[in-house]
Design a protein around this motif. Structure first.
Motif, mmCIF file in Angstrom:
data_model
loop_
_atom_site.group_PDB
_atom_site.id
_atom_site.type_symbol
_atom_site.label_atom_id
_atom_site.label_comp_id
_atom_site.label_asym_id
_atom_site.label_seq_id
_atom_site.Cartn_x
_atom_site.Cartn_y
_atom_site.Cartn_z
ATOM 1 N N PRO A 41 15.023 22.820 18.799
ATOM 2 C CA PRO A 41 14.279 22.384 19.989
ATOM 3 C C PRO A 41 15.157 21.742 21.057
ATOM 4 O O PRO A 41 14.728 21.582 22.194
ATOM 5 N N THR A 42 16.386 21.400 20.710
ATOM 6 C CA THR A 42 17.296 20.779 21.669
ATOM 7 C C THR A 42 17.822 21.776 22.689
ATOM 8 O O THR A 42 18.062 21.430 23.840
ATOM 9 N N ASN A 43 17.974 23.048 22.260
ATOM 10 C CA ASN A 43 18.559 24.031 23.172
ATOM 11 C C ASN A 43 17.979 25.433 23.022
ATOM 12 O O ASN A 43 18.416 26.365 23.706
ATOM 13 N N GLY A 44 17.003 25.611 22.143
ATOM 14 C CA GLY A 44 16.358 26.909 21.984
ATOM 15 C C GLY A 44 17.131 27.928 21.204
ATOM 16 O O GLY A 44 16.712 29.091 21.096
ATOM 17 N N ILE A 324 13.413 4.825 28.920
ATOM 18 C CA ILE A 324 13.617 5.476 27.624
ATOM 19 C C ILE A 324 14.674 6.565 27.750
ATOM 20 O O ILE A 324 14.610 7.407 28.652
ATOM 21 N N ARG A 325 15.629 6.561 26.847
ATOM 22 C CA ARG A 325 16.765 7.479 26.931
ATOM 23 C C ARG A 325 16.442 8.784 26.206
ATOM 24 O O ARG A 325 16.288 8.812 24.987
ATOM 25 N N LEU A 326 16.327 9.874 26.978
ATOM 26 C CA LEU A 326 16.155 11.203 26.411
ATOM 27 C C LEU A 326 17.523 11.812 26.120
ATOM 28 O O LEU A 326 18.486 11.563 26.857
ATOM 29 N N GLY A 327 17.589 12.613 25.052
ATOM 30 C CA GLY A 327 18.871 13.238 24.754
ATOM 31 C C GLY A 327 18.844 14.040 23.475
ATOM 32 O O GLY A 327 17.785 14.285 22.872
ATOM 33 N N ASN A 328 20.014 14.428 23.040
ATOM 34 C CA ASN A 328 20.206 15.175 21.801
ATOM 35 C C ASN A 328 19.715 14.313 20.636
ATOM 36 O O ASN A 328 20.178 13.186 20.451
ATOM 37 N N ALA A 368 9.374 18.079 33.320
ATOM 38 C CA ALA A 368 10.585 18.094 32.501
ATOM 39 C C ALA A 368 11.676 17.300 33.219
ATOM 40 O O ALA A 368 11.650 17.163 34.447
ATOM 41 N N PRO A 369 12.641 16.768 32.489
ATOM 42 C CA PRO A 369 13.721 16.009 33.140
ATOM 43 C C PRO A 369 14.610 16.897 33.986
ATOM 44 O O PRO A 369 14.738 18.098 33.745
ATOM 45 N N ASP A 370 15.241 16.299 34.985
ATOM 46 C CA ASP A 370 16.148 17.031 35.869
ATOM 47 C C ASP A 370 17.559 17.141 35.299
ATOM 48 O O ASP A 370 18.359 17.930 35.793
ATOM 49 N N ASP A 371 17.879 16.362 34.291
ATOM 50 C CA ASP A 371 19.218 16.329 33.714
ATOM 51 C C ASP A 371 19.640 17.732 33.272
ATOM 52 O O ASP A 371 18.985 18.366 32.447
ATOM 53 N N ALA A 372 20.758 18.213 33.827
ATOM 54 C CA ALA A 372 21.221 19.565 33.512
ATOM 55 C C ALA A 372 21.510 19.746 32.031
ATOM 56 O O ALA A 372 21.345 20.843 31.487
ATOM 57 N N ALA A 373 21.918 18.666 31.363
ATOM 58 C CA ALA A 373 22.255 18.763 29.938
ATOM 59 C C ALA A 373 21.020 19.012 29.070
ATOM 60 O O ALA A 373 21.148 19.388 27.907
ATOM 61 N N LEU A 374 19.824 18.804 29.631
ATOM 62 C CA LEU A 374 18.593 18.942 28.852
ATOM 63 C C LEU A 374 17.786 20.180 29.242
ATOM 64 O O LEU A 374 16.698 20.399 28.712
ATOM 65 N N TYR A 379 12.122 19.414 26.520
ATOM 66 C CA TYR A 379 11.945 18.011 26.875
ATOM 67 C C TYR A 379 10.807 17.809 27.880
ATOM 68 O O TYR A 379 10.577 18.645 28.761
ATOM 69 N N VAL A 380 10.134 16.664 27.747
ATOM 70 C CA VAL A 380 9.130 16.210 28.709
ATOM 71 C C VAL A 380 9.379 14.734 28.960
ATOM 72 O O VAL A 380 9.571 13.958 28.020
#
Length: 505
Positions: A41-44, A324-328, A368-374, A379-380
């Motif tokens: 789910p982190t990257n499909g 809240i920190r979203l990430g891997n 969804a977040p704008d962070d390119a890494a996500l 992510y929501v």
């Protein structure tokens, strides 16, 4: 640096994975050779492929279970308990491995898998291991000359269907009481998140359980799950999941009138009164909805605020949610990971548009977040929406990091809003008024109520709901009772029974 403070590599986890069916103590392929993709789910991307069980695979698992029941049901209760305790020990020995598998497969932040999911799994098996030899019967005082005793006996083969949101923990919630009571199991984990359940199967074999006592069939609901629900040799089905699927299982189970236990959806009312400790309630409300990305049936998804403190509360709550920190999920610093599937992410995001269409106000998130890494993950952002009690976002289970804010003037209105849905699973109250707390706990229509806290669980405390949230209970003595049949035995000790019919002479 401590290894637990570094980001784990997916490649380090992959060699630890079992991907086949577990039937009669062995890992075996599906008879037709079918497979199901398990995605990250982190990257499909593809994690692995698991065996796709069909009806005939379920049938052979049931055959193995029936044979094993002849042995397992005769085991001394203390020996069943010893094996469950051994399994708990093995889970603790493999804690890091299980935490990594769970986080990779589900998107749970690794820090939550380590401190919550794995310890709770071991604790559940340990609790029911200790209960195995404490399943007592009763003596009923009946008429003179008779002894009437009541025993609790195992049902036999039980089918269990585990959801995708907390697969490791729910595996223990279902297996623990069933095995302690002397039953044997055919379990189907979700095809989306099956990997930690398969790892538990490996530990079950290592613990020394007889072959066939536990069987794991991975497959789709419409094939493997359907066959479990309708199989004539399965005496009980235990299901955790959506309300609609629960209805389907009830219909499918009618063929042999098997017992059904359902833990279904929720729309948890989390009420904050004007006398609450605001800071504690803000922290508790954030935990209630954003833990595990809101993918919990007991989530506090309706935040019901007294209008006197609503603005102050929301200012603090929005600030906390935005931080809240979203990430891997394999990064120890991550506080919120991805949702478990792309389809579910899309469903959750669709509710932001539904809220707007019905006049709701999005206070935070809704995208969804704008962070390119996500961008490649599911992510929501933490989402806060203010709406009316009748709006869809206040009535339907979103099952994501999505909370609906509702305001009330007095206690009567708060109770009306809280009881204003068809669900009745978890609920919470934040107040320093003890009388009010106990009064609301009695009147609120829910299977569980937390006062000045939220989302607490324990193996000894019954878990379940009312209404569209299902029936039956996980955990505690109630769970053991749900996995046993009651038998009443009458013994004529010294009663003199006169003949009822007189033979003619």
């Amino acid at each position: 640096m401590n290894a637990k403070n570094t980001i784990i590599s997916e490649q380090d986890i992959l060699p630890k994975l079992n991907t086949q069916l577990f039937i009669n103590g062995e890992f075996v392929p599906a008879l037709k050779g079918g497979t199901i993709d398990v995605l990250n789910p982190t990257n499909g991307t593809l994690i692995t492929q698991i065996a796709a069980a069909e009806a005939e695979d379920v049938d052979r698992a049931v055959v193995a279970a029936l044979k094993a029941f002849e042995v397992w049901s005769e085991y001394p209760a203390a020996e069943r308990g010893r094996l469950l305790l051994k399994l708990a020990d093995l889970i603790e020995e493999h804690a890091e491995e299980l935490a990594q598998i769970e986080s990779l497969d589900t998107g749970h932040p690794i820090k939550d898998s380590r401190r919550l999911d794995v310890p709770r799994t071991a604790a559940c098996f340990r609790y029911f291991g200790g209960m195995a030899d404490k399943i007592e019967g009763t003596i009923v005082p009946v008429e003179k000359g008779f002894l009437n005793y009541v025993t609790r006996e195992p049902i036999g083969v039980v089918g269990q269907i585990v959801p995708w949101n907390f697969p490791l923990m729910f595996t223990s919630w279902k297996l623990g009481p069933a095995l302690a009571a002397g039953n044997v199991v055919v379990m189907k984990p979700s095809e989306i998140t099956p990997l930690s359940t398969l790892k538990i199967a490996e530990l079950i074999k290592k613990a020394g359980f007889p072959d066939g006592v536990v069987n794991i069939v991975t497959g789709y609901g419409q094939t493997a799950g359907q066959r479990l629900a309708e199989h004539p040799d399965i005496g009980k089905i235990s299901f955790t999941g959506s309300t609609q699927t629960g209805r389907n299982i009830v219909n499918s189970s009618a063929g042999n009138l098997k017992r059904v236990q359902l833990e279904l959806g929720g729309k948890g009312a989390n009420i904050v009164f004007e006398d609450a400790d605001i800071d504690a309630a803000v922290n508790g409300a954030a935990w209630a909805i954003f833990h595990n990305q809101g993918q919990a049936c007991i989530a506090g998804s309706r935040l019901i605020l007294n209008e006197k403190i609503a603005d102050e509360f929301l200012e603090k709550f929005i600030k906390l949610a935005a931080s809240i920190r979203l990430g891997n999920p394999l990064d120890p610093d991550t506080e919120m990971g991805p949702l478990t599937s792309d389809l579910h992410r899309d469903k959750v995001l669709s509710y932001a548009q539904i809220a707007k269409e019905q006049g709701g106000k999005i206070l935070l998130g809704g995208k969804a977040p704008d962070d390119a890494a996500l961008q490649n993950g599911y992510y929501v952002l933490p989402t806060i929406v203010e709406a009316k009690p009748s709006d869809r976002v206040a009535q339907e289970e979103v099952f994501g990091p999505f909370v609906t804010v509702l305001r009330f003037k007095d206690d009567a209105e708060a109770l009306e809003i809280a009881n204003g849905t068809e669900y009745g699973l978890g609920s919470g109250l934040w107040t320093n008024n003890l009388q009010r707390a106990h009064s609301f706990a009695k009147k609120i229509k829910a299977g569980m109520c937390w006062i000045n806290s939220y989302k607490r669980v324990n193996p000894g405390s019954p878990f379940g709901g009312v209404g569209k949230s299902g029936y039956g209970r996980e955990m505690g003595f109630e769970a053991i009772h749900d996995y046993t049949e009651v038998k009443s035995v009458w013994v004529n000790v010294d009663a003199q029974i006169p003949p009822h019919f007189h033979r003619g002479e």
